[in-house]
Design a protein around this motif. Structure first.
Motif, short mmCIF file in Angstrom:
data_model
loop_
_atom_site.label_atom_id
_atom_site.label_comp_id
_atom_site.label_asym_id
_atom_site.label_seq_id
_atom_site.Cartn_x
_atom_site.Cartn_y
_atom_site.Cartn_z
N PHE A 121 0.86 -1.18 0.00
CA PHE A 121 0.00 0.00 0.00
C PHE A 121 0.90 1.23 0.00
N SER A 122 0.76 2.05 -1.03
CA SER A 122 1.56 3.26 -1.15
C SER A 122 0.81 4.42 -0.53
N TRP A 123 1.41 5.04 0.51
CA TRP A 123 0.68 6.08 1.25
C TRP A 123 1.39 7.45 1.26
N GLN A 124 2.70 7.46 1.19
CA GLN A 124 3.38 8.75 1.34
C GLN A 124 3.24 9.63 0.11
N ASN A 125 3.25 9.00 -1.06
CA ASN A 125 3.05 9.71 -2.32
C ASN A 125 2.92 8.69 -3.44
N GLU A 126 2.56 9.15 -4.61
CA GLU A 126 2.38 8.23 -5.73
C GLU A 126 3.70 7.64 -6.20
N GLU A 127 4.77 8.41 -6.10
CA GLU A 127 6.07 7.93 -6.56
C GLU A 127 6.48 6.65 -5.82
#
Length: 643
Positions: free
Chosen positions: A505-511
């Protein structure tokens, strides 16, 4: 109120603010040996205080005057302090809760209430930016279906409506529809052979796809999967007008339509934080009803964190006896709100089973999250004999300002704990996934533990982050042995020990999500800049929420298109399985605020998850949202107004 607390911004620059704090004694009694307990959303530089001493753990601060200073009647205590942060813009960034304690140190605390005034931000007022909505359309389904044809005529939903015996895959959806129609028509809805609402199995329809046909005398819901029948039911429920045509007889005229539809992403979720604030089962069912109505298929249940352990574990009753509660006289100190009293709660295994069944009828899979190896303070304080390394002298401070919330990879008890907890959780939840957190392990952890350093030498590890990977590889083996797939936040890849089978799950940013996808991980996109519903929805100081990631109004949410900068044939797209919203609940402690932070942004995210980006249209969405607001009004939901 006998005591009042004021907080004022007195100077600020790009990354630092100085505050003045004033405690007023409005009573006719002096207070000696007093301490002010309060919660604050940033780390206070204790050495910067102009007067008094401060101790801080998480958001919980204890300010003492020093030198046994007396707080005389009709007098005040004044101090200043510095916070290394960008300037505050919202009232929620002030002091959230406070009480005065005059009991001797170490004795039972008897809180005295303190009135908190609104923080003086030292900035001009900002006018709200409206998002005017056009008139509603004749039919206002959200998310937008792939194909909808309006046919002439209507179906009359009224007393005597019945459902034909459903196919096996539609049994849950049929029960859901029965429950909803019973509320509308104020009578039981029978299942019988001559019913006029039918669920039909069509093997050729893909998983999640459905067809809905409304005719003058019959409604047909067609699908080839349980999820498809749930989605057909959701569309049917949205077609029912909010007001009956004949009030006395509870008659509703449903427009004749033919809908063919399927989701763009297979995973469409929402995460709810039940650790920072405990949300009762009734509130969870309320949310699940609406997730289903807008065709989400996953409820991600954040059950453990530093501030609370919320799920019953037979192997460790201390987790809920101790870890589910916080307060001024509890093992776990107060945080955020309700700090003057014992606060908390947990879900029994039977409550969990009941909620799983309730969600399943509505096409919702519940995925539990047990957060490791960070965010474990509630567990560590509940089981110190098992989870504390007494020789560890490591100095660290987590993102939420704890220095004692990380499991030790060098303790045998850590692995016993993880195995026993995950065994019970895997047995309890039928979902094919278990989320194990993995986020926000701070720098400095494990560096001054002789046992951890010896472990690094034994395994040839060069970076302490590899110890995190060591723990997570063990957790993955436990989860896989139970026939399930592990999930984790993007930091799960730290240490490079987990397999590509773990879903990220990517949460900090899309990159971060793009990087994981290019490394071969399957990814759920949950970037805070588009999907975090605890972010404030506007720019005025009185708008509830946080803004550490951004300010997140409705139009920004709707604008999100994952990996839109990549070419359509870029292989990274194949690893993006879906989108998820999140509501972190540090300050979400009542139903009204719960609703305000979620709606109407949840409806925008529903469309991001379901509708292909090429078919989305902001103007059209606003018109359909305008039509949906009538339902939110009828349901009594405290949604954030757009105008």
């Amino acid at each position: 109120m006998s005591y009042r607390l004021d907080l004022t911004v007195i100077s600020k620059n790009e990354q630092q603010s100085r505050f003045a704090l004033t405690l007023h004694n409005l009573s006719d009694q002096a207070q000696n040996n007093w301490a002010l307990h309060f919660t604050f959303c940033r780390w206070i530089q204790a050495e910067s205080l102009s007067n008094g001493q401060l101790k801080q753990l998480g958001s919980y601060c204890i300010l003492t005057p020093g030198n046994s200073a007396s707080l005389s009647p009709n007098s005040h205590f004044y101090t200043e302090f510095t916070v290394n942060t960008k300037p505050f813009t919202m009232y929620d960034e002030g002091i959230v809760d406070a009480f005065l304690n005059t009991s001797p140190e170490g004795s039972f605390i008897k809180p005295l209430p303190v009135k908190i005034t609104t923080i003086n931000l030292d900035q001009p007022a900002t006018e709200p930016l409206p998002i005017p909505l056009p008139d509603a359309k004749p039919i206002n389904l959200i998310p937008l279906p792939e194909s909808l044809i309006r046919l002439p005529g209507e179906f009359m939903l009224k007393s005597g409506t019945a459902i034909t015996p459903p196919t096996d895959k539609a049994c849950g959806s049929s029960r859901w529809l029965q429950a909803e129609l019973c509320q509308l028509l104020h009578e039981d809805i029978p299942v019988c052979q001559d019913g006029n609402i039918s669920y039909q199995y069509h093997e050729e329809l893909a998983d999640g796809a459905y067809c809905l046909l409304v005719e003058p005398d019959h409604i047909w819901l067609q699908a080839g999967s349980q999820s498809g029948f749930a989605h057909a039911t959701a569309s049917l429920l949205q077609l029912i007008p909010t007001r009956p045509t004949h009030q006395a007889h509870a008659t509703y005229m449903i427009p004749m339509v033919e809908i063919q539809d399927q989701p763009n992403y297979p995973y469409r979720g929402m995460m709810l934080d039940c650790a920072r604030q405990f949300h009762p089962i009734k509130r969870l069912k309320y949310l699940i009803d609406h997730l289903a109505r807008y065709k989400f298929n996953t409820f991600h249940w954040h059950l453990t964190d530093d501030e609370g352990w919320r799920i019953e574990i037979d192997a460790y009753p201390e987790l809920t006896r101790i870890g589910a509660w916080r307060g001024p006289n509890e093992v776990i100190q107060p945080q955020y709100t309700n700090i003057s009293q014992r606060y908390g709660g947990y879900y029994s295994k039977q409550e969990v089973r009941d909620l799983i069944a309730y969600a399943s009828d509505r096409g919702i899979t519940i995925i539990p999250e047990i957060d490791i190896p960070g965010h474990c303070r509630a567990a560590i304080k509940s089981l110190p004999d098992l989870l504390v390394d007494p020789q560890d002298r490591s100095q660290y401070r987590s993102t939420q300002w704890y220095s004692d919330n990380i499991l030790s990879p060098a303790l045998k008890g850590t692995y016993t704990f993880i195995a026993n907890v995950l065994d019970e959780v895997c047995e309890l939840f039928p979902a094919p996934y278990i989320h194990v957190g993995c986020d926000e392990v701070p720098q400095g952890v494990w560096t001054q533990s002789p046992a951890c350093q010896a472990m690094m030498e034994q395994h040839g590890y060069q970076d302490p982050r590899e110890l995190q990977g060591h723990i997570l590889r063990f957790a993955e083996e436990v989860v896989q042995a139970k026939g399930k797939r592990m999930m984790g936040w993007e930091e799960a890849t730290n240490g490079n020990k987990i397999s590509k089978d773990t879903l990220i799950f990517s949460w900090q940013n899309e990159e971060a999500g793009l990087n994981c996808a290019r490394e071969g991980y399957d990814v759920i996109m949950q970037p805070a800049q588009y999907t975090y519903l605890d972010m404030t929805q506007g720019y005025t100081a009185d708008e509830p929420g946080s803004d550490w990631a951004c300010k997140l109004p409705l139009d920004v949410v709707y604008s999100y298109k994952p990996l839109s900068s990549l070419a359509d044939n870029d292989p990274a797209h194949r690893h993006i399985l879906g989108i998820q919203a999140a509501l972190w609940c540090e300050l979400v402690n009542n139903q009204s605020r719960f609703e305000y932070m979620i709606y109407p942004r949840l409806l925008a995210i529903a469309e991001l998850c379901w509708t292909h980006p090429d078919n989305r249209n902001w103007k059209d969405f606003k018109a359909r949202l305008s039509g949906q607001l009538a339902y939110l009004d009828k349901a009594g939901i405290n949604y954030r107004r757009c105008d």
